[in-house]
Structure formats: structure tokens, C-alpha cells
Design an enzyme around this catalytic site. Structure first.
Site, PDB file in Angstrom:
ATOM      1  N   ALA A 100       0.623  -1.408  -0.298  1.00  0.00           N
ATOM      2  CA  ALA A 100      -0.097   0.097  -0.028  1.00  0.00           C
ATOM      3  C   ALA A 100       0.901   1.267   0.076  1.00  0.00           C
ATOM      4  CB  ALA A 100      -0.892  -0.112   1.303  1.00  0.00           C
TER       5      ALA A 100
ATOM      6  N   ARG B  88       2.079  19.303   2.221  1.00  0.00           N
ATOM      7  CA  ARG B  88       2.554  18.987   0.973  1.00  0.00           C
ATOM      8  C   ARG B  88       3.374  20.362   0.350  1.00  0.00           C
ATOM      9  NH1 ARG B  88      -1.701  14.964  -1.849  1.00  0.00           N
ATOM     10  NH2 ARG B  88      -0.480  13.069  -1.421  1.00  0.00           N
TER      11      ARG B  88
ATOM     12  N   GLU C 146       5.372  11.752   0.252  1.00  0.00           N
ATOM     13  CA  GLU C 146       4.251  12.532   0.381  1.00  0.00           C
ATOM     14  C   GLU C 146       3.306  12.234  -0.767  1.00  0.00           C
ATOM     15  OE1 GLU C 146       3.807  15.686   3.189  1.00  0.00           O
ATOM     16  OE2 GLU C 146       5.571  15.132   4.039  1.00  0.00           O
TER      17      GLU C 146
ATOM     18  N   ASP D 215      -2.872  17.574   2.471  1.00  0.00           N
ATOM     19  CA  ASP D 215      -3.177  18.981   2.046  1.00  0.00           C
ATOM     20  C   ASP D 215      -2.592  20.120   2.735  1.00  0.00           C
ATOM     21  OD1 ASP D 215      -5.069  17.769   0.347  1.00  0.00           O
ATOM     22  OD2 ASP D 215      -6.733  18.547   1.283  1.00  0.00           O
TER      23      ASP D 215
ATOM     24  N   GLN E 205      25.344  19.531 -14.892  1.00  0.00           N
ATOM     25  CA  GLN E 205      25.957  19.754 -16.081  1.00  0.00           C
ATOM     26  C   GLN E 205      26.763  20.990 -16.346  1.00  0.00           C
ATOM     27  OE1 GLN E 205      24.978  17.529 -18.410  1.00  0.00           O
ATOM     28  NE2 GLN E 205      25.880  18.203 -20.255  1.00  0.00           N
TER      29      GLN E 205
ATOM     30  N   GLY F 199      32.322  17.370 -15.640  1.00  0.00           N
ATOM     31  CA  GLY F 199      32.810  16.118 -15.340  1.00  0.00           C
ATOM     32  C   GLY F 199      32.966  16.448 -13.584  1.00  0.00           C
TER      33      GLY F 199
END
Ligand SMILES: Cc1cc2nc3c(=O)[nH]c(=O)nc-3n(C[C@H](O)[C@H](O)[C@H](O)COP(=O)(O)OP(=O)(O)OC[C@H]3O[C@@H](n4cnc5c(N)ncnc54)[C@H](O)[C@@H]3O)c2cc1C
Length: 385
Positions: A130, A243, A363, A240, A336, A340
């Protein structure tokens, strides 16, 4: 009238959180990221600074922060280290169902001890079977006289191995699916609780994520929040509210990526010029800056709605989804720009990529956020249920 300026109190709070992130979190972030240890020493300082229970109202000993205050703090803390931020804010995730659905007595009993000494709490919803589908929860809570007996297991629980208090979602009416879910507050010392595997994670390595087992765990009926059958609603109402802060954490990570990338692009010389003078680099930075600003406005709008007590579900989902998506994008762009070197652990940007990824998953995954948003946007469709 629209006013985007913060109050003096909010500016002071922002500065305090920023200084904490800069002085206490950043210098330790790489070490905890490498070691995957629980950041005990930083958390002691976070407790002293009030961040571990900042969303608890002052009458229960907390910091009494509103939702806009909370997102302002969240951005700064996640800028410092997203893993440590997760450890701190998991407390407020666990406290939210108690604040929303607990009685006065329950709020006093469960929340005030967190003001006295450093302690952690866990929000225990997810199970192996779940994840996105909360209605599939198999943990059961059977009424036995004046108690409930909880049996089952939870996975991926933040602070699971270190928490003193668990807020556990369990099915008290099996067969009823989501309508059978209830939520219980379960103290750690209750017999029958075992901490299982502590996960070895890609990012947020300064947070503890564990599996939990509940075997004939007996809690008094007074530990049920609200009433039986309220669990699903409690989970959704909690998200609600919380988040928006995840979205703010995304803004913090993206802003860190932008700042590192700007600094590097101005000093890294190729073809005889700083790489920031190449339009390809400069435009990447411009894009990142726009997205940070846009995400912050979305986060603030969601938090403002929550503070006002207005319906916020769709906006919280947008804030979480967009904030974490731009964190992912900005951290990859920063990597980027570092070329390197960005790929190496000696530099701070590869950690941001790993940390941003989790913000898109926990969440509620960003696919689930898009589901929430699209349902609101589309509304009922004639002829379909
Ligand atoms: C580090 C970490 C910390 C966490 N902390 C906590 C915690 O403190 N408490 C807690 O309860 N949980 C916690 N979680 C669990 C987290 O909330 C879940 O991992 C998340 O909700 C997704 O569930 P799942 O992993 O089972 O993925 P699944 O639900 O199996 O999803 C797999 C994929 O399918 C997609 N998918 C699923 N359903 C749909 C659909 N209807 N439409 C479109 N796409 C769909 C998902 O978006 C995802 O891409 C944590 C997870 C992690 C990794």
C-alpha cells in the site's frame, strides 16, 4: 491588493533558519551523506532552535508557526541539507493528524512532551502493498474491550528507527477499504513493536528510514484520533497541509543548485573565458532562476490558502509537484554546468540530484499530485463515474 513582502517576524524567522542552515547544516551535510548516520548533534541544536516542533501551537509548547512561516523555514533548511530537513519535518508530518483530529486532551498528552526534550515522531502510512493506494492498507486494529490491538507492518517510515511516537494508520473495519481506516497514536515503548530494516538510501542519507512491525500492539481506545473510519480523510487532510512544505524544500534544493552553478560558471574558464559568458550556460541559469521564483510563489500561495483555512488540496499538490520537479531539473542542470566535476562526490551538486529525487516520491508521488490536480481541473465528466 497583493503584497509579496514578508512581515518583520517572518524576515527574522527566515534569517534565523538561513543562519542555522549555513552554520550548522551545510558544514556537516557531506559527512552525514557519506556516513548515512543519524545527525544527532545537529538535531540537538535544531531542537534548541525550535525547529523540531515549530508547527506545534504555543499552548502545547511548540513554536506556533503558521503555514506560510513553515514554508519559509522549510526552504532555508532544505537549502542547508534536504536529508536533515526531512528528519526535522517528519515530526511536523506526524503531528499534523494529532493537531487536525485530536482532542484537546490528546494534543496535550502527545505533543507537550516534545517541547521538553529532543524527540522524534513518525507518520506511519505506507506498507509494502500500500504505497500510492492507501486504501490497500493491511495493518489491522481490532477493538478488544477498552483497547485496540494492532497487527501489521509499515515500510519506508521516516524517523522509524528513532521515533518516540508513531502515528499509525490501520484498518479497523477490514473489507471496507479506505472507509475502514482509522488512525492511532502509538508510543514507542508499547510492547510488540519491532524496528526492522533501516534503508540504505540514494539520497536524504541524513534521515532514518525504517521498516516497522506491530505484533499484538495494544493501545487504549483513548489513542484513537477522531473516530473509527476517519483514517483516510486524516491522511488526505494531513497531506493537503504538509505538501506545500515539500514544495518549499524543492525550492530550497533548486536555489542551492542555482547558487552553486552561478558561482562555478563565473570562475570556470574554458576557451579563455568564464563559462558563464557562454549563452548556453547563461540561459540555463536564467531558466533555473525563473523556475525557483515561480515555484516559490506557488508554494507561498498554497501556504497562504492553508493559513486562511480555505480549500488548498489542489494548490498544495501543485506546490509539491512543481517545487520538487524544478529541484530535480535545476540540480541536473547544475551538475551539467559543473561538467565532469559535477559528477564527483568532491563537489556538492551530485548530492542535490539524489536529494531532489525523493521530493518527487514521498508524501505522494508526483503522478499522484497530477492525479489530484487533474481531477480538480477536469471536474465531473458527464456519463462517467
Ligand atoms: C525515503 C522515503 C521516506 C518515506 N517516508 C515516509 C513516511 O515517513 N511515512 C510514510 O507513510 N511513507 C513514507 N514514504 C513512502 C512514500 O510516501 C511512498 O514511497 C510513495 O507514496 C509511493 O509509494 P510506493 O513507493 O509504494 O510506490 P507505488 O505506489 O508502487 O508507485 C510506483 C509507481 O507507480 C506510479 N503510480 C501508482 N499509482 C498510480 C496512479 N494511480 N496513476 C499514475 N501513476 C501511479 C507511482 O507514481 C510510481 O511512479 C517514504 C518513502 C521514501 C522513499
Amino acid at each position: 491588493m497583493i503584497d509579496f513582502s514578508l512581515t518583520e517576524d517572518q524576515l527574522a524567522l527566515q534569517q534565523m533558519a538561513h543562519e542555522f542552515a549555513e552554520k550548522e547544516m551545510r558544514p556537516k551535510a557531506a559527512e552525514y551523506d557519506r556516513g548515512h548516520d543519524f545527525p544527532e548533534e545537529v538535531m540537538k541544536k535544531a531542537f534548541a532552535a525550535g525547529f523540531l516542533n515549530c508547527t506545534v501551537p504555543t499552548e502545547y509548547g511548540g513554536g506556533g508557526l503558521g503555514d506560510l512561516d513553515t514554508v519559509i523555514v522549510s526552504e532555508e533548511l532544505a537549502w542547508g541539507c534536504a536529508g536533515m530537513y526531512t528528519t526535522m519535518m517528519a515530526n511536523s508530518l506526524a503531528f499534523t493528524p494529532i493537531l487536525l483530529f485530536g482532542s484537546e486532551e490528546q494534543k496535550k498528552r502527545f505533543l507537550t512532551p516534545f517541547a521538553r526534550e529532543m524527540a522524534f515522531a513518525s507518520y506511519c502510512l505506507t506498507e509494502r502493498e500500500a504505497g500510492s493506494d492507501t486504501s490497500a492498507i493491511r495493518t489491522t486494529a481490532k477493538k478488544a474491550g477498552s483497547e485496540y490491538v494492532i497487527n501489521g507492518s509499515k515500510c519506508f517510515i521516516t524517523n522509524g528507527g528513532v521515533a518516540r511516537l508513531y502515528v499509525v494508520f490501520a484498518n479497523s473495519a477490514p473489507g471496507k477499504g479506505a472507509r475502514g481506516l482509522s488512525v492511532f497514536v502509538v508510543p514507542r515503548e508499547t510492547p510488540g513493536i519491532t524496528v526492522g530494516k533501516v534503508e540504505d538510501k540514494m539520497g536524504h542519507r541524513a534521515s532514518n528510514t525504517a521498516e516497522l512491525f506491530f505484533e499484538d500492539v495494544r493501545v487504549p481506545a483513548e489513542n484513537l484520533l477522531g473516530r473509527e473510519g476517519l483514517g483516510f480523510l486524516a491522511a488526505m487532510k494531513t497531506f493537503d497541509k504538509t505538501r506545500a512544505a515539500v514544495g518549499a524544500a524543492g525550492v530550497g534544493v533548486a536555489r542551492a543548485a542555482l547558487e552553486y552553478a552561478v558561482e562555478y560558471a563565473k570562475t570556470r574558464v574554458q576557451f579563455g573565458k568564464p563559462i558563464a559568458t557562454f549563452q548556453a550556460t547563461a540561459f540555463k541559469l536564467a531558466e533555473m532562476a525563473m523556475e525557483v521564483e515561480a515555484a516559490r510563489l506557488l508554494v507561498w500561495r498554497a501556504a497562504w490558502l492553508i493559513d486562511q483555512g480555505r480549500p488548498s488540496g489542489q494548490y498544495s499538490a501543485m506546490a509539491k509537484c512543481y517545487g520538487s520537479d524544478i529541484a530535480m531539473k535545476a540540480s541536473l542542470e547544475a551538475l551539467q554546468i559543473f561538467g565532469g566535476y559535477g559528477y564527483m562526490k568532491d563537489y556538492p551538486v551530485e548530492k542535490l540530484v539524489r536529494d531532489a529525487k525523493l521530493l518527487q516520491i514521498y508524501e505522494g508521488t508526483n503522478e499522484i499530485q497530477r492525479l489530484v490536480i487533474s481531477r480538480e481541473v477536469i471536474g465531473p465528466i458527464k456519463g462517467s463515474r
